[in-house]
Design an enzyme around this catalytic site. Structure first.
Site, PDB file in Angstrom:
ATOM      1  N   PRO A  11       0.747  -1.255   0.014  1.00  0.00           N
ATOM      2  CA  PRO A  11      -0.067  -0.128  -0.094  1.00  0.00           C
ATOM      3  C   PRO A  11       0.900   1.158   0.116  1.00  0.00           C
ATOM      4  O   PRO A  11       1.831   1.302   0.688  1.00  0.00           O
ATOM      5  CB  PRO A  11      -0.821  -0.071   1.375  1.00  0.00           C
ATOM      6  N   ASN A  12       0.380   2.288  -0.659  1.00  0.00           N
ATOM      7  CA  ASN A  12       0.948   3.599  -0.651  1.00  0.00           C
ATOM      8  C   ASN A  12       2.133   3.630  -1.696  1.00  0.00           C
ATOM      9  O   ASN A  12       2.557   4.851  -1.859  1.00  0.00           O
ATOM     10  CB  ASN A  12       1.309   4.191   0.591  1.00  0.00           C
ATOM     11  N   ARG A  19       4.755  10.866  -2.216  1.00  0.00           N
ATOM     12  CA  ARG A  19       4.899  10.704  -0.847  1.00  0.00           C
ATOM     13  C   ARG A  19       6.029  10.884  -0.083  1.00  0.00           C
ATOM     14  O   ARG A  19       6.856  10.143  -0.493  1.00  0.00           O
ATOM     15  CB  ARG A  19       4.255   9.144  -1.017  1.00  0.00           C
ATOM     16  N   TYR A  24      11.103   8.610   0.801  1.00  0.00           N
ATOM     17  CA  TYR A  24      10.915   7.539  -0.186  1.00  0.00           C
ATOM     18  C   TYR A  24      11.427   7.995  -1.539  1.00  0.00           C
ATOM     19  O   TYR A  24      11.354   7.429  -2.606  1.00  0.00           O
ATOM     20  CB  TYR A  24       9.434   7.183  -0.303  1.00  0.00           C
ATOM     21  N   ASN A  75       7.911  -5.704  -1.514  1.00  0.00           N
ATOM     22  CA  ASN A  75       7.913  -4.477  -0.540  1.00  0.00           C
ATOM     23  C   ASN A  75       6.814  -4.481   0.197  1.00  0.00           C
ATOM     24  O   ASN A  75       5.738  -3.766  -0.615  1.00  0.00           O
ATOM     25  CB  ASN A  75       8.528  -3.227  -0.936  1.00  0.00           C
ATOM     26  N   ALA A  78       3.295  -0.959   4.640  1.00  0.00           N
ATOM     27  CA  ALA A  78       2.797  -1.059   5.780  1.00  0.00           C
ATOM     28  C   ALA A  78       2.369  -2.452   6.236  1.00  0.00           C
ATOM     29  O   ALA A  78       2.322  -2.829   7.459  1.00  0.00           O
ATOM     30  CB  ALA A  78       1.505   0.036   5.852  1.00  0.00           C
ATOM     31  N   HIS A  81       4.400  -4.784   8.601  1.00  0.00           N
ATOM     32  CA  HIS A  81       4.431  -4.862  10.208  1.00  0.00           C
ATOM     33  C   HIS A  81       2.933  -5.531  10.749  1.00  0.00           C
ATOM     34  O   HIS A  81       2.786  -5.534  12.014  1.00  0.00           O
ATOM     35  CB  HIS A  81       4.661  -3.211  10.623  1.00  0.00           C
ATOM     36  N   ASP A  88       1.586 -15.896   5.126  1.00  0.00           N
ATOM     37  CA  ASP A  88       1.133 -17.146   4.855  1.00  0.00           C
ATOM     38  C   ASP A  88       1.125 -17.708   3.384  1.00  0.00           C
ATOM     39  O   ASP A  88       1.371 -18.559   3.033  1.00  0.00           O
ATOM     40  CB  ASP A  88      -0.319 -17.502   5.511  1.00  0.00           C
ATOM     41  N   GLU A  99      13.088  -9.433   0.535  1.00  0.00           N
ATOM     42  CA  GLU A  99      12.240  -8.196   1.195  1.00  0.00           C
ATOM     43  C   GLU A  99      12.997  -6.952   0.897  1.00  0.00           C
ATOM     44  O   GLU A  99      14.035  -6.723   1.330  1.00  0.00           O
ATOM     45  CB  GLU A  99      12.099  -8.497   2.519  1.00  0.00           C
ATOM     46  N   HIS A 101      13.090  -2.544   1.335  1.00  0.00           N
ATOM     47  CA  HIS A 101      12.464  -1.502   2.038  1.00  0.00           C
ATOM     48  C   HIS A 101      13.267  -0.259   1.375  1.00  0.00           C
ATOM     49  O   HIS A 101      14.437  -0.304   1.632  1.00  0.00           O
ATOM     50  CB  HIS A 101      12.162  -1.496   3.625  1.00  0.00           C
ATOM     51  N   ILE A 102      12.398   0.789   0.962  1.00  0.00           N
ATOM     52  CA  ILE A 102      13.189   2.036   0.533  1.00  0.00           C
ATOM     53  C   ILE A 102      13.965   2.629   1.521  1.00  0.00           C
ATOM     54  O   ILE A 102      14.968   3.010   1.558  1.00  0.00           O
ATOM     55  CB  ILE A 102      12.073   2.835  -0.242  1.00  0.00           C
ATOM     56  N   SER A 103      13.088   2.657   2.618  1.00  0.00           N
ATOM     57  CA  SER A 103      13.905   3.310   3.946  1.00  0.00           C
ATOM     58  C   SER A 103      14.474   2.211   4.725  1.00  0.00           C
ATOM     59  O   SER A 103      14.105   1.559   4.556  1.00  0.00           O
ATOM     60  CB  SER A 103      12.707   4.079   4.650  1.00  0.00           C
ATOM     61  N   ARG A 108      13.478   4.016  12.320  1.00  0.00           N
ATOM     62  CA  ARG A 108      12.265   4.957  12.145  1.00  0.00           C
ATOM     63  C   ARG A 108      11.521   4.646  13.537  1.00  0.00           C
ATOM     64  O   ARG A 108      12.033   4.297  14.367  1.00  0.00           O
ATOM     65  CB  ARG A 108      11.535   4.654  10.909  1.00  0.00           C
ATOM     66  N   ARG A 112       8.006  -0.019  13.200  1.00  0.00           N
ATOM     67  CA  ARG A 112       8.431  -0.189  11.901  1.00  0.00           C
ATOM     68  C   ARG A 112       9.724  -1.464  11.870  1.00  0.00           C
ATOM     69  O   ARG A 112       9.820  -1.924  10.813  1.00  0.00           O
ATOM     70  CB  ARG A 112       8.791   0.877  10.951  1.00  0.00           C
TER      71      ARG A 112
END
Ligand code: DHK
Length: 151
Positions: A11-12, A19, A24, A75, A78, A81, A88, A99, A101-103, A108, A112
């Protein structure tokens, strides 16, 4: 046979570029997906991408990909977490999983730092911006071709 890599975005991430660019970055998801597709195809791989803001849609995509893909980059955004359901669905697949993650999620807010995916992933790339996706793709292609060289 061409090997198939699936890239999932949570999402997002469709709002990348607009954003919180200080976190990001300025690139859009379209830019990232195009770079991934170009890099994969010039190395002889097939690469599909899928983004959704909906947990169930990501689960559906993973179920539909069952037995059809050789490696997965995700990625979960949200859902990293929160989502046992996506975890599953990933466990259906007996393929390498990276996996991204940009950040740097460890630098943070405390919530997170926990990922439902880190213990089932082959590896994790965090905090390197959009280039993390390309690094993850290079690693995935090396894993899928059993390459151990460093260049
Ligand atoms: C992206 C998100 O949308 C956040 O919810 C995660 C992740 C971090 C990223 O850094 O790519 O916490």
């Amino acid at each position: 046979m061409q090997k198939h890599i699936l890239v999932l975005h949570g999402p997002n991430l469709n709002m990348l570029g607009k954003r919180e660019p200080q976190i990001y970055g300025k690139l859009s998801l379209k830019d990232i997906d195009a770079a991934l597709k170009e890099r994969a195809s010039s190395a002889g791989f097939l690469l599909s991408t899928f983004q959704s803001n909906h947990e169930g849609a990501l689960v559906d995509c993973l179920q539909e990909a069952f037995g059809q893909v050789h490696g997965i980059l995700i990625n979960p955004a949200a859902f990293t977490h929160t989502s046992v359901a996506i975890r599953d669905a990933l466990l259906l697949h007996d393929t390498p999983l990276i996996e991204v993650h940009i950040s740097n999620i460890h630098k943070r807010e405390a919530f997170r730092s926990h990922s439902y995916f880190s213990d089932i992933a082959t590896g994790q790339i965090v905090g390197l911006g959009a280039r993390g996706y390309l690094l993850a793709l290079d690693a995935m292609m090396a894993i899928l071709t059993d390459k151990e060289d460093l260049m």
